[in-house]
Design an enzyme around this catalytic site. Structure first.
Site, PDB file in Angstrom:
ATOM      1  N   GLN A  20       0.844  -1.198   0.000  1.00 56.88           N
ATOM      2  CA  GLN A  20       0.000   0.000   0.000  1.00 56.88           C
ATOM      3  C   GLN A  20       0.880   1.249   0.000  1.00 56.88           C
ATOM      4  O   GLN A  20       1.710   1.438   0.896  1.00 56.88           O
ATOM      5  CB  GLN A  20      -0.934   0.030   1.212  1.00 56.88           C
ATOM      6  CG  GLN A  20      -1.979   1.129   1.065  1.00 56.88           C
ATOM      7  CD  GLN A  20      -2.864   1.334   2.263  1.00 56.88           C
ATOM      8  OE1 GLN A  20      -2.368   1.464   3.384  1.00 56.88           O
ATOM      9  NE2 GLN A  20      -4.167   1.389   2.065  1.00 56.88           N
ATOM     10  N   TYR A  68      -6.326  10.873   4.023  1.00 55.01           N
ATOM     11  CA  TYR A  68      -4.943  11.229   3.669  1.00 55.01           C
ATOM     12  C   TYR A  68      -4.898  12.012   2.350  1.00 55.01           C
ATOM     13  O   TYR A  68      -5.933  12.391   1.807  1.00 55.01           O
ATOM     14  CB  TYR A  68      -4.077   9.962   3.694  1.00 55.01           C
ATOM     15  CG  TYR A  68      -4.068   9.361   5.092  1.00 55.01           C
ATOM     16  CD1 TYR A  68      -3.468  10.065   6.152  1.00 55.01           C
ATOM     17  CD2 TYR A  68      -4.729   8.179   5.389  1.00 55.01           C
ATOM     18  CE1 TYR A  68      -3.507   9.570   7.451  1.00 55.01           C
ATOM     19  CE2 TYR A  68      -4.781   7.682   6.691  1.00 55.01           C
ATOM     20  CZ  TYR A  68      -4.165   8.378   7.718  1.00 55.01           C
ATOM     21  OH  TYR A  68      -4.213   7.905   9.003  1.00 55.01           O
ATOM     22  N   ARG A  93      -8.654  -5.740  12.111  1.00 51.91           N
ATOM     23  CA  ARG A  93      -8.322  -6.054  13.501  1.00 51.91           C
ATOM     24  C   ARG A  93      -8.383  -7.543  13.809  1.00 51.91           C
ATOM     25  O   ARG A  93      -7.584  -8.043  14.603  1.00 51.91           O
ATOM     26  CB  ARG A  93      -9.255  -5.246  14.416  1.00 51.91           C
ATOM     27  CG  ARG A  93      -8.936  -3.762  14.359  1.00 51.91           C
ATOM     28  CD  ARG A  93     -10.051  -2.918  14.898  1.00 51.91           C
ATOM     29  NE  ARG A  93     -11.206  -2.952  14.020  1.00 51.91           N
ATOM     30  CZ  ARG A  93     -12.369  -2.361  14.287  1.00 51.91           C
ATOM     31  NH1 ARG A  93     -12.531  -1.734  15.426  1.00 51.91           N
ATOM     32  NH2 ARG A  93     -13.369  -2.421  13.428  1.00 51.91           N
TER      33      ARG A  93
END
Ligand SMILES: Cc1cc2nc3c(=O)[nH]c(=O)nc-3n(C[C@H](O)[C@H](O)[C@H](O)COP(=O)(O)O)c2cc1C
Ligand SMILES: *[C@@H]1O[C@H](CO)[C@@H](O)[C@H](O)[C@H]1NC(C)=O
Ligand SMILES: *[C@@H]1O[C@H](CO)[C@@H](O)[C@H](O)[C@H]1NC(C)=O
Ligand SMILES: *[C@@H]1O[C@H](CO)[C@@H](O)[C@H](O)[C@H]1NC(C)=O
Length: 354
Positions: free
Chosen positions: A89, A166, A310
Site C-alpha cells: 500500500q 490522507y 483487527r
C-alpha cells in the site's frame, strides 16, 4: 490479469503497525507477514510512505529509498515462499502530519491550507501548505516511483491509498478541497489528482499490478464529502478506464475505536453496492466484517473478496479459524501502534497454541 478472487477471498487489510524504525522495514516484519500468509491469500502491507514528506506518524515504513527497497525484499520473499500474493500500500498523509515529521520542519502539504482540527485523535496537527498546481506533477511522480520500487522489491502489485483522510482523499472530498483551479470544485476536478496517480502508476507497472483503496463514506480526520454516493460512483466508473485489478472500499460509519464485529447481524448496509456494480474488476469490501458477515457478503455477491483488519491482526491463522469456525483471539488495542518488535505483533497465538 491476476484473477485475485479465483485464489482466495480472505484479505489481510492494510494495517499500520509503527514498527519500521527510521522508516526502514525491519526483520521482525518477516515473521509478522509470513504468519499471516497462505497459499493464494492476498496480503496488503501497512501503508508505506512514497517520500519524505509523506509521513505523519512514528516508525512508518517507506518505499522511496534504495535501503527501504532492500529491506522489503526478505519480507516479500517470505510471503511468496508460503504462496501468498503481496501488494504494497503506497500513501502520502498530506496534512495529517506535524512539523516534526517533515523535512526541515516544513509545513505538511495538502490540497488546502486548512488544517485537521488540532487535538483530534490527541495530536496537535500542524497547519498545512496548499500545493501549487505546478507542484502536483512531482507528487504524482513520487507515487509512480514508489510503485516502481515496490515491483523492484518483489511485490505483486501496489494498492494506491486514496482513503481515510490522507492526501489523495484531501483532494477528493469537497469539505476539505477548497481549490479553485482544475484540481478543485467539480467532482471531475477533485478526482483529477487521484486519476493522474492511477494513470502514472498503471503506465509504470501495468494495470494488472494496481489496486486502489477508497472510503467515500467515512469521515475520519475531518475528511468529509457532501455527496459520497456521487463521489464513489464517479470514481468506480472512471477507474474502469484503467482496467486496474481491484477496487477496495471501506464501509460507512466505520469507527475503528468502536467494537463493530458483534453488533446486529442485519447490519450489512449495502451502501457499497452501486460502486460494486459499476466497477468491472475485482471488488474488495472492508470494515467491521467477521466470519458470518463476510460469508454473507460473498454469498450475496456484494463483494468478490473481504478484507479483515483487527481480526487478522490478532489471529495470524484467521483463514484457518474461519474454515473451522472456532473462537478467535481478542485484539489488544493498546499495542496496535507500539513499537515493540514482538509484543502485540508476532505473539498472538495460533490455534494449536491457544
Ligand atoms: C491498527 C490499525 C492500523 C491501520 N492502518 C491502516 C493503513 O495503514 N492503511 C489503511 O488503508 N487502513 C488502515 N487501517 C484501517 C483498516 O485497514 C480497516 O479498514 C479497519 O480496521 C476496519 O476493518 P476491520 O473492522 O476489519 O478492522 C488501520 C486500522 C487499524 C486498526
Ligand atoms: C475545474 O477545472 C476547470 C479547468 O480544467 C476550471 O475551468 C473550472 O473553473 C474548475 N472548477 C470547477 C468548479 O469546475
Ligand atoms: C465495464 O463493463 C460494462 C458492462 O459489461 C461495459 O459496458 C463497459 O464497457 C466496461 N467498461 C470498460 C471501461 O471496460
Ligand atoms: C458477526 O457480527 C455480527 C454482527 O455484526 C454478529 O451478529 C455475529 O454473531 C458475529 N459473528 C461471529 C461469528 O462472531
Amino acid at each position: 490479469m491476476i484473477l485475485l478472487f479465483s485464489f482466495y477471498r480472505i484479505v489481510l487489510a492494510p494495517l499500520t503497525r509503527s514498527r519500521s524504525y527510521n522508516n526502514v522495514p525491519q526483520p521482525h516484519a518477516v515473521l509478522y507477514y509470513s504468519q499471516r500468509a497462505t497459499k493464494g491469500g492476498l496480503l496488503i502491507t501497512e501503508a508505506a510512505c512514497v517520500s519524505d514528506t509523506a509521513q505523519g506518524y512514528p516508525h512508518m515504513p517507506g518505499i522511496w529509498t534504495k535501503e527501504q527497497v532492500e529491506a522489503w525484499k526478505p519480507i516479500v520473499d517470505a510471503v511468496h515462499k508460503k504462496g501468498g500474493i503481496f501488494f504494497c500500500q503506497i500513501w502520502h498523509v498530506g496534512r495529517v502530519s506535524t512539523y516534526d515529521f517533515q523535512p526541515n520542519g516544513q509545513a505538511p502539504i495538502s490540497s488546502t491550507d486548512k488544517g485537521v482540527t488540532p487535538g483530534l485523535d490527541g495530536v496537535d496537527w500542524s497547519p498545512p501548505r496548499r500545493l501549487s498546481k505546478e507542484e502536483i506533477p512531482s507528487i504524482v511522480n513520487d507515487f509512480r516511483l514508489a510503485a516502481r520500487n515496490a515491483i523492484e522489491a518483489g511485490f505483486d502489485g501496489v494498492e494506491i491509498h486514496a482513503a481515510n483522510g490522507y492526501l489523495i482523499e484531501q483532494f477528493l472530498k469537497d469539505q476539505v478541497n477548497d481549490r479553485t483551479d482544475e484540481y478543485g470544485g467539480s467532482l471531475e476536478n477533485r478526482s483529477r489528482f487521484a486519476l493522474e496517480i492511477v494513470e502514472a502508476v498503471t503506465n509504470e507497472i501495468g494495470s494488472n499490478r494496481v489496486g486502489i483503496r477508497l472510503s467515500p463514506y467515512t469521515d475520519i480526520l475531518d475528511s468529509v464529502d457532501s455527496n459520497p454516493d456521487a463521489l464513489g460512483l464517479y470514481l468506480a466508473n472512471e477507474l474502469n478506464n484503467f482496467d486496474i485489478v481491484y477496487l477496495h472500499v471501506i464501509e460507512p460509519r466505520l469507527d475503528v475505536n468502536e467494537e463493530v464485529h458483534q453488533g446486529a447481524e442485519d447490519q450489512i448496509p449495502h451502501s457499497l453496492l452501486p460502486m460494486r456494480k459499476a466497477f468491472n474488476n475485482t471488488f474488495i469490501a472492508a470494515g467491521g466484517y467477521n466470519r458470518s458477515k463476510g460469508n454473507r457478503a460473498i454469498a450475496e455477491n456484494y463483494a468478490d473478496m473481504v478484507a479483515f483488519g483487527r481480526l487478522f491482526l490478532a489471529n495470524p491463522d484467521l483463514p484457518k479459524r474461519f474454515e473451522l469456525d472456532v473462537p478467535l483471539n481478542k485484539y489488544d488495542r493498546s499495542t496496535f501502534y507500539t513499537s515493540d518488535p514482538v509484543v502485540g505483533y508476532t505473539d498472538y497465538p495460533f490455534l494449536e497454541q491457544a
